[in-house]
Scaffold this active site. Structure first.
Site, PDB file in Angstrom:
ATOM      1  N   CYS A 135       0.843  -1.206   0.000  1.00  0.00           N
ATOM      2  CA  CYS A 135       0.000   0.000   0.000  1.00  0.00           C
ATOM      3  C   CYS A 135       0.874   1.250   0.000  1.00  0.00           C
ATOM      4  O   CYS A 135       1.463   1.607   1.031  1.00  0.00           O
ATOM      5  CB  CYS A 135      -0.912  -0.007   1.224  1.00  0.00           C
ATOM      6  SG  CYS A 135      -1.883   1.486   1.374  1.00  0.00           S
ATOM      7  N   CYS A 138      -0.418   4.074   2.265  1.00  0.00           N
ATOM      8  CA  CYS A 138      -0.195   3.843   3.705  1.00  0.00           C
ATOM      9  C   CYS A 138       1.269   4.067   4.082  1.00  0.00           C
ATOM     10  O   CYS A 138       1.565   4.642   5.120  1.00  0.00           O
ATOM     11  CB  CYS A 138      -0.548   2.406   4.096  1.00  0.00           C
ATOM     12  SG  CYS A 138      -2.046   1.788   3.378  1.00  0.00           S
ATOM     13  N   ASP A 139       2.182   3.595   3.254  1.00  0.00           N
ATOM     14  CA  ASP A 139       3.575   3.484   3.677  1.00  0.00           C
ATOM     15  C   ASP A 139       4.565   4.380   2.928  1.00  0.00           C
ATOM     16  O   ASP A 139       5.727   4.465   3.320  1.00  0.00           O
ATOM     17  CB  ASP A 139       4.035   2.020   3.524  1.00  0.00           C
ATOM     18  CG  ASP A 139       3.214   1.090   4.406  1.00  0.00           C
ATOM     19  OD1 ASP A 139       2.796   1.535   5.488  1.00  0.00           O
ATOM     20  OD2 ASP A 139       2.976  -0.060   4.006  1.00  0.00           O
TER      21      ASP A 139
END
Ligand code: NAP
Length: 325
Positions: A135, A138-139
């Site tokens: 992701c 997300c990261d």
């Protein structure tokens, strides 16, 4: 046991759209959201191709709008995951959740989606959260000023590679063939980006970490020459497609060989009263807008089915017991 008219399993664009339609049609509707409200689109940074938003909209904003719209008409969202279903005796259908709730639903709309596929190579599982990610939204932030690789050659890989250029100094896209699968527009953008390089006809055989436990290298293999070599990287983002989340249904829904739900053109599964929409059955289009459209269609079918059998439906305040108990 809680009795509802419509239980929607999943809260991506298809689930939230289905819930909007069934709730607005005055059928009590509960949505079991799954781990991630909004599903995959909630982790997408910029959605540029959802009609109605000429300047684009972020995935989380789009999800929030859809959720609010469904709730406005009375849909109830429950943040839980489905662990067990009993569709074997026909409607009403029985569903249990991880949080210990039990539902009896006259109709079920399955919109449980699909999950990112893993490479299945040494070092991958061990390094999740230490440099391996599925992701970018997300990261990506954790890779500011770092050098990363993206595995895959489809739309997801290139879209996320482009997004990751906001953080990383260098993004190497590793693709197993010498031709990308992604759409021309994404290919053009990615190829023109100064931070993106392509490594073709190459697979990742292993992900290695340094003394600090963080990803330090990938072992690459050129599938044409057989040459195996180490490639330095701080992170590995994997975007190689998705697997449908159909395990929970066991043999209670007809699935194809890849685990996707089989539906007819009217989104009916093999069980009367159960419909499926979005990526749980659709491995081809996989767009937020197609998922939403399919959720709408499945909901319209469920509404018609419920309306046609209005005389058979139990009042909602009755305590339901699974047949045979
Ligand atoms: P995809 O189109 O199935 O592409 C998967 C990519 O991963 C392919 O390049 C595939 O290689 C590669 N791959 C698969 N298994 C692999 C393995 N074990 N090792 C190495 N590489 C592997 O999946 P996607 O990119 O997630 O896209 C899915 C759908 O969503 C598509 O229909 C796409 O158009 C859509 N989508 C659209 C957008 C957008 O419009 N902006 C964004 C994201 C996704 P091969 O090519 O050799 O098979």
């Amino acid at each position: 046991m809680r009795k509802v008219r419509v239980l929607v399993i999943g809260s991506g664009p298809s689930g939230l759209t289905a819930a909007l339609y069934t709730a607005r049609a005055q059928h009590s509707t509960v949505v079991i959201t799954g781990n991630q409200l909004g599903g995959q689109i909630s982790t997408t940074d910029e959605v540029e191709n959802y009609p109605g938003f000429p300047d684009g909209i972020t995935g989380p904003e789009l999800v929030e709008n859809m959720k609010n719209q469904a709730e406005r008409f009375g849909a109830e969202l429950i943040f839980d995951i489905v662990t067990e279903v009993d569709f074997s005796k026909g409607s009403p259908f029985y569903v249990k959740t991880d949080g210990g709730e039990e539902f009896s639903a006259d109709s079920v709309i399955v919109t449980i989606g699909a999950n990112p596929r893993e490479l299945g190579i040494p070092g991958e599982k061990e390094q999740v959260g230490r440099g391996v990610s599925y992701c970018a939204t997300c990261d990506g932030f954790f890779f500011r000023g770092k050098k990363i690789v993206v595995v895959g050659g489809g739309d997801s890989a290139l879209q996320e590679a482009l997004f990751l250029t906001k953080f990383a100094t260098e993004v190497d896209v590793i693709h197993r063939r010498d031709e990308l699968r992604a759409s021309a527009i994404l290919q053009d953008r990615a190829k023109a980006h100064p931070k993106i390089n392509f490594i073709y006809s190459t697979v990742v055989d292993e992900i290695k970490s340094g003394d600090d436990g963080l990803v330090s290298h990938v072992v690459l293999r050129d599938v044409k020459t057989g040459n195996v070599y180490q490639h330095k990287t701080d992170g590995v983002f994997v975007f190689i497609g998705y697997d449908p989340n159909s395990k929970v249904f066991g043999d209670q829904l007809a699935l194809n060989d890849e685990g996707y739900a089989i539906v007819d053109p009217l989104f009916r599964t093999n069980v009367e009263g159960i419909y499926a929409a979005g990526e749980i059955h659709d491995s081809i289009f996989r767009q937020a807008i197609t998922a939403a459209g399919q959720g709408c269609s499945a909901a319209l079918m469920a509404i018609k089915w419920l309306d046609d059998r209005e005389d058979l439906l139990q009042p909602l305040d009755a305590v339901a017991t699974p047949a045979g108990d």
